[in-house]
Every structure is written in structure tokens, then in C-alpha cells.
Motif scaffolding. Sequence first.
Motif, mmCIF file in Angstrom:
data_model
loop_
_atom_site.group_PDB
_atom_site.id
_atom_site.type_symbol
_atom_site.label_atom_id
_atom_site.label_comp_id
_atom_site.label_asym_id
_atom_site.label_seq_id
_atom_site.Cartn_x
_atom_site.Cartn_y
_atom_site.Cartn_z
ATOM 1 N N ALA A 47 -28.136 -15.260 -67.391
ATOM 2 C CA ALA A 47 -27.701 -14.582 -68.625
ATOM 3 C C ALA A 47 -28.881 -14.532 -69.594
ATOM 4 N N ASP A 48 -28.945 -13.448 -70.377
ATOM 5 C CA ASP A 48 -30.078 -13.248 -71.321
ATOM 6 C C ASP A 48 -31.418 -13.381 -70.601
ATOM 7 N N ASN A 49 -31.444 -12.805 -69.383
ATOM 8 C CA ASN A 49 -32.688 -12.752 -68.590
ATOM 9 C C ASN A 49 -33.260 -14.100 -68.200
ATOM 10 N N GLN A 66 -29.398 -20.222 -66.664
ATOM 11 C CA GLN A 66 -28.921 -21.201 -67.635
ATOM 12 C C GLN A 66 -27.920 -22.134 -66.959
#
Length: 292
Positions: free
Chosen positions: A179-181, A184
Amino acid sequence: MVSFKLPTMESTRISFVKLMMKLTPFSTSPWTRSSVLGGNPVTWSGTQGAHADRYSSKLPWKETFSFRYDANHSNPLSFVDYFKSVVGQEFEHTGRVYQRYCEAMKELSLVIMELLAISLGVDRMHYREFFNDQRSIMRCNLYPPCISSGLTLGTGPHCDPTSLTILHQDQVGGLEVFADNKWQAVRPRHDAFVINLGDTFMALSNGKYKSCLHRALVNEDKERRSLVFFVSPKEDKIVRPPQDMFARKEPRKYPDFTWSDLLEFTQNHYRADVATLENFTPWLLSSKPSNF
Ligand SMILES: C=C1C[C@]23C[C@H]1CC[C@H]2[C@]1(C)CCC[C@@](C)(C(=O)O)[C@H]1[C@@H]3C(=O)O
Ligand SMILES: O=C(O)CCC(=O)C(=O)O
Ligand SMILES: [Fe+2]
């Protein structure tokens, strides 16, 4: 991925640990995956050692035990009989725990389906009714420790081809979402499930919801376990977005297909990854021209 706060399930965890202790990593498991090849539905029962029978490279560092949950055939004895006959007489209680666990997962999945319908502005009961006779898959994952954990993955990057995944992980940690490149970590919470959408629901929402890219890491010291309930529709149901999504004249992103088609694709033709649905569409068009 969204975490829901729920009461712990100690009895499930104990049964799960007992069951997974029966499956020693990379053993010559007494059960082999009884998958019916040639386009018939895969019968999800038994253990897999890193899918070594299916892949020759990038083998996942894990052992899995999978079985089917058929919401229509909710005869508790079928689970108990299966566990007693396949796993062992002493696992009758485990079979009952998994029967209750899967029934609870089904109920939770139907509530989530209502919430998804509301969020999409379609009839609140649409997805609940579509999944009420679900044919889901219960999978127990066991990830042994690995002295070279940086050189392998418990489960490689993928989107689940299924519709909705309800995952309960132990406290070891290792699940990651992209997520968000960036990758995580999904922090373990003993009283929560991790919920993510899969490819089939992406098609059912005409791409409004995206299938979630995730993976599982391993470590040098501890085994890690997860319980995964993969919600899937009855095999022959046509997967297509609800009609009232097209009041807004949006083009269809995916052709009609059945879960049986997509399952066959992932079991016999394509290793599920981040682009399964994109590769599924041309396969479907070429192998099932009668659908179109
Ligand atoms: C329908 C399924 C195929 C897999 C199990 C369920 C949903 C997730 C799929 C999977 C985990 C995606 C990554 C590759 C895979 C081969 C694995 O690592 O186990 C996939 C499962 C499978 O094909 O057995
Ligand atoms: O074990 C985990 O945390 C992830 C497992 C997973 O993604 C899967 O089995 O599809
Ligand atoms: Fe997954």
C-alpha cells in the motif's frame, strides 16, 4: 485490509495448534491434495508441502491444510467425519471447532457483504444473497522458521483470486500488504481478523474495489500460523456486477465468468499473483468461447 476487533477464539487456536502439530513441515504428508484435474472443481482437502507438486521454482516456505466449507451442506457431521477419517479419530473435537468456526466466518462474511453493497450504492441484500450458498475454502497455514529467511517467502506477492478473505494470524507477524507503493506490516492483534478483498469481488464490483496485494514473510526463530477463510460463491454462479451499477452507464471491466472458471485457471494454468484477473480474461475468451 481492515481489522475488526473480535473476542479471542482460544478453543479454535488450541485446536488449530493441535491440528498443525500433526502436520510436520515438509513431511511426506499422508495426505496429498485431492485435486480433480481437467477443469473439474478442485476438491480442497488435505495438506500441501509448499505446492512442490505444482511449481518448480519460488516454492513458498509453508505447509498448508485446506478443506472445503459448503454452506448448503452444513451437516456438522461431514466435517467431523472428515477430520476423524483423514486426520485421525482424536480430531473429532477439532472437526467440531472448525465446523463452528466456518459457520461463524460465513455469518461474518455475509455482514461484510451487506456493508460492501451499501458502500457501492446497490441493493443492500445483493451480495449477501449471492454468497448465502457459498462454497468457501478453509486453509491453515504453517510457516516453519528458516535459517535463511531473507532468501524465501512464506507466501509470495499475490491477490487472492477468491472474493473475500478473513484471516486470523498468530502473534508472530509476517503478513504484509502493498500500500502507498511500499510493503507494510499488518501488525498481529489476537482479538482481530484481517479482511481483504480478492479478484472475484473486484469483478463483482466492476473494479470499484481493488483486489489487495499481500505476502507473508518468514523468520529465523519462530513458526508462524494463520487461519484463512476464503469466501467464494457457488461454483456455477455467474460473476457479474449488479445491474443497478450500470444505471450510470459504466462499461463492464471484466467478462461474465464463474468461480469454477477462475479456480480452474489458478489451479491448472496460472499461479495467482498480482495480475491474475488480467491474464484470466484472455484465457477465458480463448478456452470458453461459448461464454461470449
Ligand atoms: C483459490 C485459492 C488459490 C490459493 C488459495 C486460495 C486463495 C489464495 C491462493 C494462493 C494462496 C495465492 C498465492 C499462490 C498460491 C499457490 C499459494 O501460495 O498457496 C495460491 C493458493 C493455491 O493455488 O493453492
Ligand atoms: O498467512 C498469511 O498471513 C497470509 C496467507 C495468504 O495470503 C493466503 O493464504 O492467501
Ligand atoms: Fe492471500
